[in-house]
Write an enzyme that holds these catalytic residues in place. Structure first.
Site, PDB file in Angstrom:
ATOM      1  N   ASP A  88      -1.959   4.747   7.711  1.00 43.60           N
ATOM      2  CA  ASP A  88      -2.346   5.650   8.607  1.00 43.60           C
ATOM      3  C   ASP A  88      -3.059   5.261   9.970  1.00 43.60           C
ATOM      4  O   ASP A  88      -1.939   4.998  10.970  1.00 43.60           O
ATOM      5  CB  ASP A  88      -3.451   6.561   7.972  1.00 43.60           C
ATOM      6  CG  ASP A  88      -3.767   7.780   8.464  1.00 43.60           C
ATOM      7  OD1 ASP A  88      -3.440   7.932   9.761  1.00 43.60           O
ATOM      8  OD2 ASP A  88      -4.275   8.878   7.903  1.00 43.60           O
ATOM      9  N   ASP A 101       0.935  -1.153   0.030  1.00 41.00           N
ATOM     10  CA  ASP A 101      -0.007   0.054   0.056  1.00 41.00           C
ATOM     11  C   ASP A 101       0.823   1.221  -0.118  1.00 41.00           C
ATOM     12  O   ASP A 101       2.019   1.091   0.315  1.00 41.00           O
ATOM     13  CB  ASP A 101      -0.802   0.081   1.313  1.00 41.00           C
ATOM     14  CG  ASP A 101      -2.204   0.650   0.981  1.00 41.00           C
ATOM     15  OD1 ASP A 101      -2.314   1.590  -0.153  1.00 41.00           O
ATOM     16  OD2 ASP A 101      -3.222   0.657   1.816  1.00 41.00           O
ATOM     17  N   ASP A 102       0.273   2.210  -0.330  1.00 34.58           N
ATOM     18  CA  ASP A 102       1.246   3.759  -0.516  1.00 34.58           C
ATOM     19  C   ASP A 102       1.361   4.227   1.031  1.00 34.58           C
ATOM     20  O   ASP A 102       2.503   4.691   1.433  1.00 34.58           O
ATOM     21  CB  ASP A 102       0.465   4.651  -1.135  1.00 34.58           C
ATOM     22  CG  ASP A 102      -1.216   4.878  -0.859  1.00 34.58           C
ATOM     23  OD1 ASP A 102      -1.436   4.306  -0.007  1.00 34.58           O
ATOM     24  OD2 ASP A 102      -1.528   6.096  -1.283  1.00 34.58           O
TER      25      ASP A 102
END
Length: 176
Positions: A115, A111-112
């Site tokens: 969070d 994933d980028d």
């Protein structure tokens, strides 16, 4: 993906608390992620069986990692967590091929950004033996990823290149 804080200080503009990532920077960081992952393949330096991108943000980094590590089997998992800018119940919209995935052994999930960690936590429950890698990581989500490149503070908004357009911007402090 993270949503900009709704209770932001009025004397600060979004770009003052943001981390702007260019296409070049994302490419360099995704390649660095691949370099870190090459020695983490299962069975002590074996080969990854597949790369699974968490859509949508993970697609570009996953493609770069797959290219760098010469992984030809690529799939996606789509998890929806935001509705109109608010975090909601997590929902898997599209799962990767079940036969390929198994419990995730030998699969690299990319994933980028991690969070809060909610998305990776859900995917980890589905594929507990997969290896989880992100390009960027915030403190709350770090325990959910095994490999990442850059840590950013929890209150930093990351502007990814696919969210931006090149245009003139007025100076935020004014000009005389």
């Amino acid at each position: 993906m993270s949503v900009p804080p709704s209770t932001s200080r009025p004397d600060r503009l979004p770009h003052e608390r943001g981390f702007h990532v260019s296409w070049d920077q994302l490419h360099r960081d995704a390649r660095a992620l691949a370099w870190r992952l090459q020695d983490k393949a299962p069975q002590g330096g074996g080969e990854w069986r597949a790369v699974v991108a968490i859509t949508r943000g993970g697609m570009v980094p996953a493609m770069i990692v797959a290219r760098e590590l010469d992984i030809r089997t690529i799939d996606t998992i789509s998890v929806k967590s935001y509705r109109k800018g608010e975090q909601g119940e997590l929902q898997v919209l599209k799962a990767p091929d079940a036969g390929m995935m198994g419990d995730g052994e030998g699969v690299l999930i990319v994933d980028d950004l991690v969070d809060s960690g909610r998305t990776l936590e859900l995917v980890r429950k589905l594929y507990p033996r997969a290896h989880f890698a992100t390009v960027y990581a915030k403190p709350k989500g770090q325990p959910m990823t095994q490999t990442y490149i850059t840590e950013v503070s929890q209150d930093t908004w990351i502007f990814f290149p696919w969210d931006l357009a090149l245009q003139y911007v007025e100076p935020y402090r004014g000009s005389d």
